[in-house]
Design an enzyme around this catalytic site. Structure first.
Site, PDB file in Angstrom:
ATOM      1  N   ASP A 172       0.805  -1.227   0.000  1.00  0.00           N
ATOM      2  CA  ASP A 172       0.000   0.000   0.000  1.00  0.00           C
ATOM      3  C   ASP A 172       0.840   1.280   0.000  1.00  0.00           C
ATOM      4  O   ASP A 172       0.433   2.312   0.531  1.00  0.00           O
ATOM      5  CB  ASP A 172      -0.980   0.017   1.201  1.00  0.00           C
ATOM      6  CG  ASP A 172      -1.886  -1.187   1.187  1.00  0.00           C
ATOM      7  OD1 ASP A 172      -2.222  -1.650   0.082  1.00  0.00           O
ATOM      8  OD2 ASP A 172      -2.243  -1.671   2.277  1.00  0.00           O
ATOM      9  N   GLU A 173       2.013   1.221  -0.611  1.00  0.00           N
ATOM     10  CA  GLU A 173       2.906   2.379  -0.647  1.00  0.00           C
ATOM     11  C   GLU A 173       2.433   3.421  -1.664  1.00  0.00           C
ATOM     12  O   GLU A 173       2.964   4.534  -1.703  1.00  0.00           O
ATOM     13  CB  GLU A 173       4.336   1.938  -1.001  1.00  0.00           C
ATOM     14  CG  GLU A 173       4.985   1.001   0.018  1.00  0.00           C
ATOM     15  CD  GLU A 173       4.706  -0.473  -0.286  1.00  0.00           C
ATOM     16  OE1 GLU A 173       3.874  -0.758  -1.172  1.00  0.00           O
ATOM     17  OE2 GLU A 173       5.331  -1.325   0.371  1.00  0.00           O
ATOM     18  N   LYS A 189       1.754   2.191  -5.077  1.00  0.00           N
ATOM     19  CA  LYS A 189       2.313   1.659  -6.329  1.00  0.00           C
ATOM     20  C   LYS A 189       1.408   1.969  -7.523  1.00  0.00           C
ATOM     21  O   LYS A 189       1.880   2.342  -8.593  1.00  0.00           O
ATOM     22  CB  LYS A 189       2.506   0.131  -6.214  1.00  0.00           C
ATOM     23  CG  LYS A 189       3.482  -0.256  -5.121  1.00  0.00           C
ATOM     24  CD  LYS A 189       3.546  -1.758  -4.943  1.00  0.00           C
ATOM     25  CE  LYS A 189       2.315  -2.376  -4.335  1.00  0.00           C
ATOM     26  NZ  LYS A 189       2.028  -1.999  -2.949  1.00  0.00           N
ATOM     27  N   GLY A 195      -4.573  -4.140  -3.898  1.00  0.00           N
ATOM     28  CA  GLY A 195      -5.554  -3.089  -4.181  1.00  0.00           C
ATOM     29  C   GLY A 195      -4.768  -1.851  -4.544  1.00  0.00           C
ATOM     30  O   GLY A 195      -4.143  -1.239  -3.683  1.00  0.00           O
ATOM     31  N   ARG A 198       2.349 -28.629  -7.353  1.00  0.00           N
ATOM     32  CA  ARG A 198       2.165 -29.190  -8.693  1.00  0.00           C
ATOM     33  C   ARG A 198       0.785 -29.801  -8.925  1.00  0.00           C
ATOM     34  O   ARG A 198       0.649 -30.829  -9.558  1.00  0.00           O
ATOM     35  CB  ARG A 198       3.297 -30.200  -8.992  1.00  0.00           C
ATOM     36  CG  ARG A 198       4.651 -29.529  -8.942  1.00  0.00           C
ATOM     37  CD  ARG A 198       5.778 -30.472  -8.784  1.00  0.00           C
ATOM     38  NE  ARG A 198       5.759 -31.109  -7.486  1.00  0.00           N
ATOM     39  CZ  ARG A 198       6.644 -32.024  -7.096  1.00  0.00           C
ATOM     40  NH1 ARG A 198       7.603 -32.396  -7.918  1.00  0.00           N
ATOM     41  NH2 ARG A 198       6.571 -32.568  -5.902  1.00  0.00           N
ATOM     42  N   GLN A 226       1.903  -6.000  -3.263  1.00  0.00           N
ATOM     43  CA  GLN A 226       2.350  -6.127  -1.864  1.00  0.00           C
ATOM     44  C   GLN A 226       3.644  -5.313  -1.662  1.00  0.00           C
ATOM     45  O   GLN A 226       3.839  -4.323  -2.341  1.00  0.00           O
ATOM     46  CB  GLN A 226       2.543  -7.605  -1.463  1.00  0.00           C
ATOM     47  CG  GLN A 226       1.235  -8.387  -1.390  1.00  0.00           C
ATOM     48  CD  GLN A 226       0.683  -8.834  -2.719  1.00  0.00           C
ATOM     49  OE1 GLN A 226       1.352  -9.498  -3.484  1.00  0.00           O
ATOM     50  NE2 GLN A 226      -0.555  -8.488  -3.018  1.00  0.00           N
ATOM     51  N   ALA A 252      -7.443  -0.920   0.718  1.00  0.00           N
ATOM     52  CA  ALA A 252      -8.139  -0.736  -0.561  1.00  0.00           C
ATOM     53  C   ALA A 252      -8.832  -2.023  -0.988  1.00  0.00           C
ATOM     54  O   ALA A 252      -9.750  -1.996  -1.810  1.00  0.00           O
ATOM     55  CB  ALA A 252      -7.144  -0.285  -1.638  1.00  0.00           C
ATOM     56  N   ARG A 303      -9.952  -2.855   5.899  1.00  0.00           N
ATOM     57  CA  ARG A 303      -9.463  -2.918   7.285  1.00  0.00           C
ATOM     58  C   ARG A 303      -8.619  -1.693   7.617  1.00  0.00           C
ATOM     59  O   ARG A 303      -7.877  -1.202   6.751  1.00  0.00           O
ATOM     60  CB  ARG A 303      -8.583  -4.162   7.483  1.00  0.00           C
ATOM     61  CG  ARG A 303      -9.336  -5.462   7.442  1.00  0.00           C
ATOM     62  CD  ARG A 303      -8.402  -6.647   7.576  1.00  0.00           C
ATOM     63  NE  ARG A 303      -7.535  -6.813   6.423  1.00  0.00           N
ATOM     64  CZ  ARG A 303      -6.586  -7.728   6.313  1.00  0.00           C
ATOM     65  NH1 ARG A 303      -6.343  -8.540   7.324  1.00  0.00           N
ATOM     66  NH2 ARG A 303      -5.865  -7.834   5.225  1.00  0.00           N
TER      67      ARG A 303
HETATM   68  P1  GDP Z   1      -0.824   0.439  -3.519  1.00  0.00           P
HETATM   69  O1  GDP Z   1      -1.440  -0.844  -3.092  1.00  0.00           O
HETATM   70  O2  GDP Z   1       0.648   0.485  -3.268  1.00  0.00           O
HETATM   71  O3  GDP Z   1      -1.164   0.812  -4.935  1.00  0.00           O
HETATM   72  O4  GDP Z   1      -1.466   1.575  -2.598  1.00  0.00           O
HETATM   73  P2  GDP Z   1      -3.025   1.692  -2.186  1.00  0.00           P
HETATM   74  O5  GDP Z   1      -3.793   2.169  -3.348  1.00  0.00           O
HETATM   75  O6  GDP Z   1      -3.480   0.464  -1.506  1.00  0.00           O
HETATM   76  O7  GDP Z   1      -2.917   2.776  -1.046  1.00  0.00           O
HETATM   77  C1  GDP Z   1      -2.389   4.036  -1.269  1.00  0.00           C
HETATM   78  C2  GDP Z   1      -3.451   5.093  -0.886  1.00  0.00           C
HETATM   79  O8  GDP Z   1      -2.832   6.346  -0.773  1.00  0.00           O
HETATM   80  C3  GDP Z   1      -4.511   5.253  -1.950  1.00  0.00           C
HETATM   81  O9  GDP Z   1      -5.720   5.637  -1.329  1.00  0.00           O
HETATM   82  C4  GDP Z   1      -3.970   6.396  -2.810  1.00  0.00           C
HETATM   83  O10 GDP Z   1      -5.002   7.127  -3.471  1.00  0.00           O
HETATM   84  C5  GDP Z   1      -3.322   7.250  -1.764  1.00  0.00           C
HETATM   85  N1  GDP Z   1      -2.122   7.993  -2.200  1.00  0.00           N
HETATM   86  C6  GDP Z   1      -1.147   7.607  -3.072  1.00  0.00           C
HETATM   87  N2  GDP Z   1      -0.162   8.534  -3.108  1.00  0.00           N
HETATM   88  C7  GDP Z   1      -0.535   9.520  -2.253  1.00  0.00           C
HETATM   89  C8  GDP Z   1       0.085  10.734  -1.828  1.00  0.00           C
HETATM   90  O11 GDP Z   1       1.169  11.086  -2.229  1.00  0.00           O
HETATM   91  N3  GDP Z   1      -0.600  11.480  -0.897  1.00  0.00           N
HETATM   92  C9  GDP Z   1      -1.819  11.109  -0.396  1.00  0.00           C
HETATM   93  N4  GDP Z   1      -2.395  11.900   0.495  1.00  0.00           N
HETATM   94  N5  GDP Z   1      -2.415   9.949  -0.780  1.00  0.00           N
HETATM   95  C10 GDP Z   1      -1.781   9.176  -1.674  1.00  0.00           C
HETATM   96  P1  IMO Z   2      -0.950  -4.088  -2.329  1.00  0.00           P
HETATM   97  O1  IMO Z   2      -0.510  -4.610  -3.654  1.00  0.00           O
HETATM   98  C1  IMO Z   2      -1.012  -4.613   1.991  1.00  0.00           C
HETATM   99  C2  IMO Z   2      -1.112  -8.725   3.510  1.00  0.00           C
HETATM  100  C3  IMO Z   2      -2.371  -9.196   4.212  1.00  0.00           C
HETATM  101  C4  IMO Z   2      -1.767 -10.206   5.168  1.00  0.00           C
HETATM  102  C5  IMO Z   2      -0.643 -10.840   4.356  1.00  0.00           C
HETATM  103  C6  IMO Z   2      -1.025 -12.142   3.692  1.00  0.00           C
HETATM  104  O2  IMO Z   2      -2.250  -3.367  -2.376  1.00  0.00           O
HETATM  105  O3  IMO Z   2       0.133  -3.337  -1.646  1.00  0.00           O
HETATM  106  P2  IMO Z   2      -2.549 -12.796   1.596  1.00  0.00           P
HETATM  107  O4  IMO Z   2      -3.983 -12.495   1.291  1.00  0.00           O
HETATM  108  O5  IMO Z   2      -1.581 -12.282   0.589  1.00  0.00           O
HETATM  109  O6  IMO Z   2      -2.318 -14.243   1.908  1.00  0.00           O
HETATM  110  O7  IMO Z   2      -2.241 -11.996   2.971  1.00  0.00           O
HETATM  111  O8  IMO Z   2      -0.305  -9.883   3.374  1.00  0.00           O
HETATM  112  N1  IMO Z   2      -1.333  -8.190   2.149  1.00  0.00           N
HETATM  113  C7  IMO Z   2      -1.262  -6.882   1.839  1.00  0.00           C
HETATM  114  N2  IMO Z   2      -1.061  -5.796   2.620  1.00  0.00           N
HETATM  115  N3  IMO Z   2      -1.123  -4.462   0.664  1.00  0.00           N
HETATM  116  C8  IMO Z   2      -1.307  -5.533  -0.136  1.00  0.00           C
HETATM  117  O9  IMO Z   2      -1.277  -5.438  -1.483  1.00  0.00           O
HETATM  118  C9  IMO Z   2      -1.412  -6.815   0.448  1.00  0.00           C
HETATM  119  N4  IMO Z   2      -1.611  -8.060  -0.038  1.00  0.00           N
HETATM  120  C10 IMO Z   2      -1.547  -8.891   1.017  1.00  0.00           C
HETATM  121  O10 IMO Z   2      -3.024  -8.142   4.856  1.00  0.00           O
HETATM  122  O11 IMO Z   2      -1.179  -9.534   6.253  1.00  0.00           O
HETATM  123 MG    MG Z   3      -2.948  -1.534  -1.843  1.00  0.00          MG
END
Ligand code: GDP
Ligand code: IMO
Ligand code: MG
Length: 420
Positions: free
Chosen positions: A12-13, A15, A39, A142, A221, A296, A300
């Site tokens: 959730d950085e 990406k 997500g 497998r 992830q 996303a 949670r």
């Molecule tokens: P991903 O899984 O790495 O693609 O990240 P997620 O979409 O799960 O979570 C990132 C959240 O931060 C999303 O709600 C984005 O819309 C939001 N977001 C991304 N970059 C920024 C930013 O620079 N500032 C703010 N305030 N929100 C951001």
């Molecule tokens: P994005 O691509 C954050 C976490 C779950 C759990 C662990 C294992 O949006 O960054 P899984 O369903 O993969 O067996 O769950 O990994 N997890 C994530 N946390 N962002 C994600 O994806 C994640 N995908 C899995 O919360 O702790």
């Molecule tokens: Mg995400």
């Protein structure tokens, strides 16, 4: 030539946003691992959309999007996603391709994920319950079925065989929920999946690269959730790191050029497992609120804390990161002082390495403190607009991780990114 974008923390950085930002510079965007546990949030014409399996280049007309063999694919969520992106004007029949070698997530994989988590009780992983672990287990065991198998007459027979095996496993867990509705949806979705562009992904991508096309591999992830190098067992079931690009797409290591690592300006984690810089106080709560830190995929609340340079250094080392994007810098606008974790005290001794088993040792983070900037930064367009104290914060991180932070993201919007 292939560049990589991946997460350096626990996911959730940001990406999705960053891949969408860089997509115009590439011909192909390729997902190499993970599945609907991801997500990735994008804003298209100011409107929010969350992608789970479709690569984040789908909204750029000229960009081809490849779902690689390293992904585990849920046909049901893919069908829903295809319908959702169509509403935003994307045509997956034109610009999305799926590798035949991509493994399928079956309804029973989702049931097994749930049964396994229930059995673990307090020790649960906190998985997304999307069937990721069981699907990868059937791959390495497998037994799994792949997208290419859908094109073969024997698919239903093989499905039934595997389903029977899964039923025995579910029985041993005492799992007795009725999943017939899931199966109905699955077969409908599989019929849809058969109509999409199914290719030999490894030839597809290598032929394009040989013709001079530029590829961006999109990670899901984060590095600390990697099956080998993450905080095992609280990890996902795939290689989320650069190494996963080669096995997840079928490209040679010499083809990899830049590895762009993404970190938030602070840190979050969703699900169970160690998180040394987690804040259990009102600052943690305030970060969750300011950063809107809710999953996303699952909704949670995300656990929040300060940026962790021990983990970041480790992730840069494992991935060979060449450039860093720092996202959500604007979320720190109202926080002062800011803490940066520079080391861990493990049993009283300071270290800058990730311990083998983070759950078994007591980790006390060592912090360096920085003044906040106390000013809104979401409107900044250039490096000159950024407050001095943010630059100091970033310089310190640059120096400690030995990789330059080249971009600062200062809002969720497509154009909210500053090049340093
Ligand atoms: P991903 O899984 O790495 O693609 O990240 P997620 O979409 O799960 O979570 C990132 C959240 O931060 C999303 O709600 C984005 O819309 C939001 N977001 C991304 N970059 C920024 C930013 O620079 N500032 C703010 N305030 N929100 C951001
Ligand atoms: P994005 O691509 C954050 C976490 C779950 C759990 C662990 C294992 O949006 O960054 P899984 O369903 O993969 O067996 O769950 O990994 N997890 C994530 N946390 N962002 C994600 O994806 C994640 N995908 C899995 O919360 O702790
Ligand atoms: Mg995400």
């Amino acid at each position: 030539m292939i560049d990589v974008i991946l997460g350096l923390q626990w996911g959730d950085e940001g990406k999705g946003k960053i891949v969408d930002f860089f997509a115009p510079q590439y011909d192909i965007i390729a997902r190499f691992q993970g599945g609907p546990n991801a997500g990735h949030t994008l804003y298209v014409n100011g409107e929010k959309i969350v992608l789970h399996q479709i690569p984040s280049g789908v909204f750029h007309d000229h960009t081809i999007n490849l779902i690689g063999n390293g992904v585990v694919l849920d046909a049901v969520t893919l069908k829903r996603e295809c319908e959702a992106v169509a509403r935003f004007g994307a045509d997956v029949r034109k610009n999305m391709f799926i590798s035949k070698r991509t493994h399928l997530i079956l309804p029973t994989h989702r049931a097994l994920d749930k049964a396994s988590e229930m059995q673990k009780g307090d020790g649960k992983i906190g998985s997304t319950l999307k069937g990721i672990g069981p699907a990868y287990m059937d791959k390495t065991g497998r037994n799994g079925l792949r997208v290419g198998d859908l094109l073969d007459k024997s698919f239903t027979t093989n499905y039934i065989k595997l389903r029977l095996k899964h039923q025995r496993m579910l029985d041993s867990y005492g799992f007795n929920e009725d999943i017939s509705a899931w199966e109905e949806e699955f077969f409908e979705a599989v019929d849809f999946l058969r109509t999409l562009n199914i290719v030999d992904g490894e030839y597809f991508i290598n032929e394009k690269m040989a013709a001079g096309k530029k590829v961006l591999a999109e990670g899901a992830q984060g590095s600390m959730l990697d099956i080998d190098f993450g905080t095992f067992p609280f990890v996902t079931s795939s290689n989320t790191i650069t190494a996963g690009v080669m096995s997840g797409l079928g490209v040679a290591p010499q083809k990899v050029r830049d590895v762009i690592g993404i970190t938030k300006a602070y840190c979050t984690r969703v699900g169970s497992g160690p998180f040394p810089t987690e804040l259990h106080d009102e600052t943690g709560e305030a970060l969750r609120k300011a950063g809107n830190e809710f999953g996303a995929t699952t909704g949670r609340p995300r656990r929040c804390g300060w940026i962790d340079l021990v983990a970041l250094n480790y992730a840069c080392m494992i991935n060979g990161v060449t450039q860093v994007v720092m996202t959500k810098a604007d979320v720190l606008d109202q926080f002062s002082p800011l803490q940066v974790c520079t080391g861990y005290k493990v049993n009283g001794e300071e270290t800058n390495q990730i311990p083998f088993q983070m759950t078994r040792v007591n980790i006390e983070p060592v912090y360096a403190s920085f003044p906040g900037w106390n000013t809104p930064t979401d409107g900044c367009k250039t490096a000159a607009d950024l407050p001095e104290s943010m630059k100091t914060y970033i310089s310190f991180i640059n120096e400690k991780i030995g990789v330059p932070v080249k971009w600062v993201s200062n809002g969720p919007g497509r154009d909210q990114i500053v090049t340093l």
